[in-house]
Design an enzyme around this catalytic site. Structure first.
Site, PDB file in Angstrom:
ATOM      1  N   TYR A  58      12.880   2.706 -58.313  1.00 45.00           N
ATOM      2  CA  TYR A  58      14.163   2.543 -57.615  1.00 45.00           C
ATOM      3  C   TYR A  58      14.019   3.078 -56.200  1.00 45.00           C
ATOM      4  CZ  TYR A  58      18.286   0.577 -59.678  1.00 45.00           C
ATOM      5  OH  TYR A  58      19.221  -0.316 -60.099  1.00 45.00           O
ATOM      6  N   GLU A  60      16.729   2.539 -53.508  1.00 44.18           N
ATOM      7  CA  GLU A  60      17.905   2.205 -52.692  1.00 44.18           C
ATOM      8  C   GLU A  60      17.814   2.927 -51.355  1.00 44.18           C
ATOM      9  OE1 GLU A  60      21.297   3.225 -55.032  1.00 44.18           O
ATOM     10  OE2 GLU A  60      21.198   1.371 -56.206  1.00 44.18           O
TER      11      GLU A  60
END
Ligand SMILES: *Cc1c(COP(=O)(O)O)cnc(C)c1O
Length: 420
Positions: A58, A60
């Site tokens: 991940y 972001e």
């Protein structure tokens, strides 16, 4: 490892059902002639990178500014992708996170438009893309769309009409770039028109990104405010999107991609984009781009000489459209006939088509994939003969079988993905 510890990543269990499907798809790609203008065969290095552990991460946010820990290596991968694509296209800002071409376009809209703002774009039936304002797409639902068309006689973009419409409509954004337009797009003329009415200009180079990178089409960089594109068409990389622009738009574009329209970026795809950008910087890619256009011209001229009507009379890029209305066969039926011979194409509306998008009067043919396979002038003539023979004998099963045998022979000489 202690005996009673379970390491679930070591599972050797194969998913036979899916592996069988992938095997069948590999065989399909190996045994058919791919003339779909938006498709290509990406390199094994790109495929390997897409199948990597980067998919687990991940990330972001953006390099050195993430919402998750452990991003030091994916940061590097994304930065390499950004630096390479900027070098490849001569841009000074790039966002490589859009999951697709449509996502890239949507992010630009979110960055600069308010709901109900006016967009002037190319009509879908004349070669535009659904993300440029089609009524069922977000672009058509949230914005006020006006379309320019091609000239009914020449079937070329009529820049005077675009200018007239722009003056009347006063759009906030003008979009140029297409999915089925076989001619050079004059970005400078669009820039002049946009300047006259104070509009932003977005160039969607989804189809021609590889041609621009390879020096076979004028660039939109430094001319359009925003350049959006895909990495999987002529650019020959992984399935994905990108946005290129002037640095001054960095903040609003980054915000519009994440968190504006996407969550976590696909780091395995971004790394594969970096691989693709490196490949596209090579001199062999420049040769490739030239060969794509040369092959397209050869095949197009061959079919024209056989009596097919080519929309706009020819091609300057990697694709062309055939108007089959005088041949007594629809685009839908032609697609089926050619598929039965192992040639994969798509039906396509032609300008001012009187048939529905499901039936269509035309087909679209592109040479990006067969050129990747290594085919050249000689093969384009063979292909032109097979296509002509098949379409002229569409109801003759034994002749269609003959055509299929010729396709099989041609494909056998140009194997792909041999060591998969
Ligand atoms: C292919 C294409 C897109 C869309 O790309 P996706 O990756 O399928 O979302 C956008 N614009 C144009 C002009 C295209 O041809």
């Amino acid at each position: 490892m202690a005996e009673n510890n379970k390491n679930h990543t070591l599972s050797k269990e194969k998913d036979k059902e899916i592996q069988d499907i992938i095997k069948k798809e590999l065989d399909r790609q190996r045994s058919n002639l791919l003339l779909i203008a938006s498709e290509n065969y990406t390199s094994q290095e790109v495929i390997k990178t897409m199948g990597s552990v980067l998919t687990n991460k991940y990330a972001e946010g953006y390099p050195n500014n993430r919402y998750y820990g452990g991003c030091e290596y994916v940061d590097q991968a994304e930065q390499v992708a950004i630096d390479r694509v900027n070098r490849l296209f001569g841009s000074d800002y790039a966002n490589v996170q859009p999951h697709s071409g449509v996502n890239a376009n949507t992010a630009v809209f979110v960055a600069i438009l308010e709901p109900n703002d006016r967009i002037l774009s190319m009509s879908l039936k004349d070669g535009g893309h659904l993300s440029h304002g089609q009524s069922h797409n977000l672009s058509g639902k949230y914005f006020d769309i006006y379309n320019y068309c091609v000239d009914p006689g020449t079937e070329l973009i009529d820049y005077e009409q675009v200018k007239k419409m722009a003056k009347r409509v006063r759009p906030k954004l003008i979009i140029c770039g297409a999915s089925s337009y076989s001619r050079i797009i004059d970005f400078k003329k669009f820039r002049e028109i946009a300047d006259e009415v104070g509009a932003y200009l977005m160039a969607d180079i989804a189809h021609i990104a590889g041609l621009i990178a390879g020096g076979q089409h004028p660039t939109s960089i430094g001319i359009a405010d925003f350049t959006t594109g895909t990495t999987h068409k002529t650019l020959r990389g992984p399935r994905g999107g990108m946005i290129l622009a002037d640095k001054k738009y960095k903040k609003i574009l980054d915000m519009a991609v994440f968190p504006g329209t996407q969550g976590g970026p696909l780091m395995h795809i971004i790394a594969a984009k970096a691989v693709c950008f490196r490949e596209a910087m090579s001199s062999s890619f420049k040769e490739y781009a030239k060969d794509v256009v040369d092959n397209c011209k050869t095949l197009c001229q061959h079919l024209k000489d056989e009596g097919f009507r080519i929309v706009s009379g020819g091609t300057d890029n990697h694709l062309f459209l055939i108007d089959l209305s005088e041949k007594g066969i629809t685009g839908y039926d032609a697609t089926g006939v050619l598929a039965s011979c192992g040639i994969v194409i798509n039906k396509n509306l032609i300008p001012y088509d009187n048939k529905s998008p499901v039936v269509t009067s035309g087909i679209r043919i592109g040479t990006a994939a067969v050129t990747t396979q290594g085919m050249g002038k000689k093969e384009m003539h063979i292909l032109g003969d097979i296509i002509t023979f098949a379409l002229n004998n569409k109801d003759n099963a034994s002749r269609l079988r003959q055509a299929k045998e010729k396709v099989d022979a041609l494909v056998a000489d140009f194997p792909i993905y041999q060591n998969f």
